[in-house]
Design a protein around this motif. Structure first.
Motif, PDB file in Angstrom:
ATOM      1  N   UNK A 229       0.858  -1.186   0.000  1.00  0.00           N
ATOM      2  CA  UNK A 229       0.000   0.000   0.000  1.00  0.00           C
ATOM      3  C   UNK A 229       0.892   1.233   0.000  1.00  0.00           C
ATOM      4  N   UNK A 230       0.602   2.170  -0.909  1.00  0.00           N
ATOM      5  CA  UNK A 230       1.347   3.427  -0.951  1.00  0.00           C
ATOM      6  C   UNK A 230       0.380   4.603  -0.868  1.00  0.00           C
ATOM      7  N   UNK A 231       0.649   5.494   0.073  1.00  0.00           N
ATOM      8  CA  UNK A 231      -0.065   6.759   0.169  1.00  0.00           C
ATOM      9  C   UNK A 231       0.867   7.800  -0.426  1.00  0.00           C
ATOM     10  N   UNK A 232       0.529   8.272  -1.622  1.00  0.00           N
ATOM     11  CA  UNK A 232       1.484   9.060  -2.405  1.00  0.00           C
ATOM     12  C   UNK A 232       1.022  10.503  -2.574  1.00  0.00           C
ATOM     13  N   UNK A 233       1.895  11.440  -2.255  1.00  0.00           N
ATOM     14  CA  UNK A 233       1.570  12.860  -2.309  1.00  0.00           C
ATOM     15  C   UNK A 233       2.124  13.503  -3.571  1.00  0.00           C
ATOM     16  N   UNK A 234       1.313  14.350  -4.170  1.00  0.00           N
ATOM     17  CA  UNK A 234       1.743  15.126  -5.321  1.00  0.00           C
ATOM     18  C   UNK A 234       1.730  16.611  -5.007  1.00  0.00           C
ATOM     19  N   UNK A 235       1.920  17.421  -6.035  1.00  0.00           N
ATOM     20  CA  UNK A 235       1.969  18.873  -5.833  1.00  0.00           C
ATOM     21  C   UNK A 235       0.648  19.412  -5.296  1.00  0.00           C
ATOM     22  N   UNK A 236      -0.450  18.695  -5.552  1.00  0.00           N
ATOM     23  CA  UNK A 236      -1.750  19.137  -5.066  1.00  0.00           C
ATOM     24  C   UNK A 236      -1.976  18.906  -3.591  1.00  0.00           C
ATOM     25  N   UNK A 237      -1.068  18.152  -2.951  1.00  0.00           N
ATOM     26  CA  UNK A 237      -1.139  17.984  -1.495  1.00  0.00           C
ATOM     27  C   UNK A 237      -0.110  18.939  -0.892  1.00  0.00           C
ATOM     28  N   UNK A 238      -0.562  20.109  -0.471  1.00  0.00           N
ATOM     29  CA  UNK A 238       0.354  21.185  -0.082  1.00  0.00           C
ATOM     30  C   UNK A 238       0.602  21.291   1.417  1.00  0.00           C
ATOM     31  N   UNK A 239       0.383  20.183   2.120  1.00  0.00           N
ATOM     32  CA  UNK A 239       0.694  20.151   3.545  1.00  0.00           C
ATOM     33  C   UNK A 239       1.935  19.293   3.782  1.00  0.00           C
ATOM     34  N   UNK A 240       2.429  19.297   5.021  1.00  0.00           N
ATOM     35  CA  UNK A 240       3.595  18.500   5.378  1.00  0.00           C
ATOM     36  C   UNK A 240       3.283  17.018   5.200  1.00  0.00           C
ATOM     37  N   UNK A 241       4.222  16.294   4.607  1.00  0.00           N
ATOM     38  CA  UNK A 241       3.998  14.869   4.362  1.00  0.00           C
ATOM     39  C   UNK A 241       3.944  14.050   5.644  1.00  0.00           C
ATOM     40  N   UNK A 242       4.420  14.604   6.755  1.00  0.00           N
ATOM     41  CA  UNK A 242       4.319  13.898   8.035  1.00  0.00           C
ATOM     42  C   UNK A 242       2.865  13.609   8.400  1.00  0.00           C
ATOM     43  N   UNK A 243       1.949  14.396   7.848  1.00  0.00           N
ATOM     44  CA  UNK A 243       0.532  14.186   8.130  1.00  0.00           C
ATOM     45  C   UNK A 243       0.009  12.886   7.518  1.00  0.00           C
ATOM     46  N   UNK A 244       0.779  12.318   6.597  1.00  0.00           N
ATOM     47  CA  UNK A 244       0.348  11.083   5.938  1.00  0.00           C
ATOM     48  C   UNK A 244       0.868   9.832   6.627  1.00  0.00           C
ATOM     49  N   UNK A 245       1.781   9.996   7.570  1.00  0.00           N
ATOM     50  CA  UNK A 245       2.418   8.836   8.203  1.00  0.00           C
ATOM     51  C   UNK A 245       1.414   7.961   8.940  1.00  0.00           C
ATOM     52  N   UNK A 246       0.555   8.577   9.764  1.00  0.00           N
ATOM     53  CA  UNK A 246      -0.433   7.799  10.522  1.00  0.00           C
ATOM     54  C   UNK A 246      -1.406   7.092   9.591  1.00  0.00           C
ATOM     55  N   UNK A 247      -1.804   7.786   8.523  1.00  0.00           N
ATOM     56  CA  UNK A 247      -2.729   7.184   7.566  1.00  0.00           C
ATOM     57  C   UNK A 247      -2.088   5.983   6.880  1.00  0.00           C
ATOM     58  N   UNK A 248      -0.840   6.133   6.476  1.00  0.00           N
ATOM     59  CA  UNK A 248      -0.131   5.034   5.820  1.00  0.00           C
ATOM     60  C   UNK A 248      -0.001   3.840   6.762  1.00  0.00           C
ATOM     61  N   UNK A 249       0.336   4.098   8.017  1.00  0.00           N
ATOM     62  CA  UNK A 249       0.469   3.010   8.989  1.00  0.00           C
ATOM     63  C   UNK A 249      -0.880   2.313   9.213  1.00  0.00           C
TER      64      UNK A 249
END
Length: 308
Positions: free
Chosen positions: A195-215
């Motif tokens: 599973x990959x939660x992948x951020x692009x230019x349209x996600x303009x927040x800190x990528x740390x916010x995706x860590x919990x979701x990915x886990x």
């Protein structure tokens, strides 16, 4: 008889074996003789080749590209291969051009596909920053190509190779000296993630916010090229032609437009969810599910729904 050589990368043995699929495609209808070249394999069991050429020289520095190039050149001079494949890792990118210069051969870097017909053999790679694909006709030998890990995938590798020990001739001594070693924190390779939660230019927040979701989804975080170029993510988690080729079961694309450069990094993705405010984004045409909306807002709501 079409003779193909694959240089086995000790750090990526499985991906090296996958290159047997590329060699098979390049051989076309000709009978294929597959050779692997392993240097200081330390008795690792490797399958998938007809012949495994082993060089055991403890004095050889595993990452000395000049010495490794000497060895591959000597092996080619003995066997006269029709093609040579090298993984496009950091190490492979040092060896491949050196070897091409030695053999006075062309090198097609970072290929993504192979087409063979009665007239020609074509190696296909992205060009002009991934905005188009170039088909390169190869009519001299050896045909040399470098390939990103995970682009080709060998199936049911069971063949036991004949082992041939190769003694290298006169070589220049290695000039590489290890001064210090720093252990980096081990992180999951995005190429191995289901599973990959992948951020692009349209996600303009800190990528740390995706860590919990990915886990929560039992996956890991990745990013597109623009995010890496903005210094918001390390290159190790970049998906795309200039990053890594991935094959997850689920790819959650957050604000990723979907240039050809990025799409070339997606192989055999089972389910793709694209979240983008642009309904006409190219990635949407590949997605199983399209969410038209703001990626940041979508992540906030999904995390709330999943209690993470």
């Amino acid at each position: 008889m079409f003779k193909a050589l694959i240089l086995v990368d000790n750090d990526f043995i499985n991906y090296s074996i996958d290159l047997t699929d590329a060699a098979q495609r390049l051989a076309g209808e000709e009978e294929l003789q597959l050779y692997g070249l392993g240097i200081n394999l330390e008795n690792q069991q490797i399958k998938g080749f007809d012949t495994l050429i082993c060089v055991e020289e403890p004095a050889i520095q595993a990452k000395d590209s000049r010495v490794i190039t000497d060895i591959v050149q000597q092996v080619h001079q003995k066997y006269d291969f029709d093609s040579i494949f090298i993984l496009a890792t950091d190490f492979g990118r040092m060896v491949a051009p050196r070897l091409a210069m030695r053999l006075k051969a062309g090198l097609v870097a970072d290929i993504t596909a192979i087409e063979v017909d009665q007239q020609s053999r074509k190696l296909i790679r992205p060009a002009f920053s991934g905005n188009m694909l170039a088909s390169i006709i190869c009519d001299t030998k050896p045909i040399m190509a470098s390939v990103h890990p995970n682009v080709f995938q060998a199936e049911e590798v069971t063949k036991q190779p004949e082992i041939v020990n190769f003694s290298v001739g006169q070589m220049k001594p290695s000039t590489i000296e290890v001064l210090t070693v720093t252990e980096n924190e081990k992180q999951q390779d995005i190429r191995e993630a289901e599973v990959l939660v992948s951020a692009g230019a349209g996600f303009n927040e800190d990528l740390d916010q995706l860590t919990d979701l990915a886990h929560k989804l039992k996956g890991t975080v990745s990013a597109s090229k623009p995010v890496v170029e903005q210094n918001r993510a390390p290159r190790e988690i970049q998906v795309g032609q200039s990053g890594k080729t991935v094959s997850p079961s689920l790819y959650l694309a957050l604000g990723i437009y979907g240039s050809m450069q990025h799409i070339e990094g997606l192989k055999n993705v089972k389910d793709l969810i694209s979240v983008n405010i642009d309904q006409g984004a190219p990635l949407n045409y590949l997605a199983n599910i399209i969410v038209v909306g703001d990626a940041v807002e979508f992540v906030a709501k999904l995390k709330h729904r999943l209690n993470c």
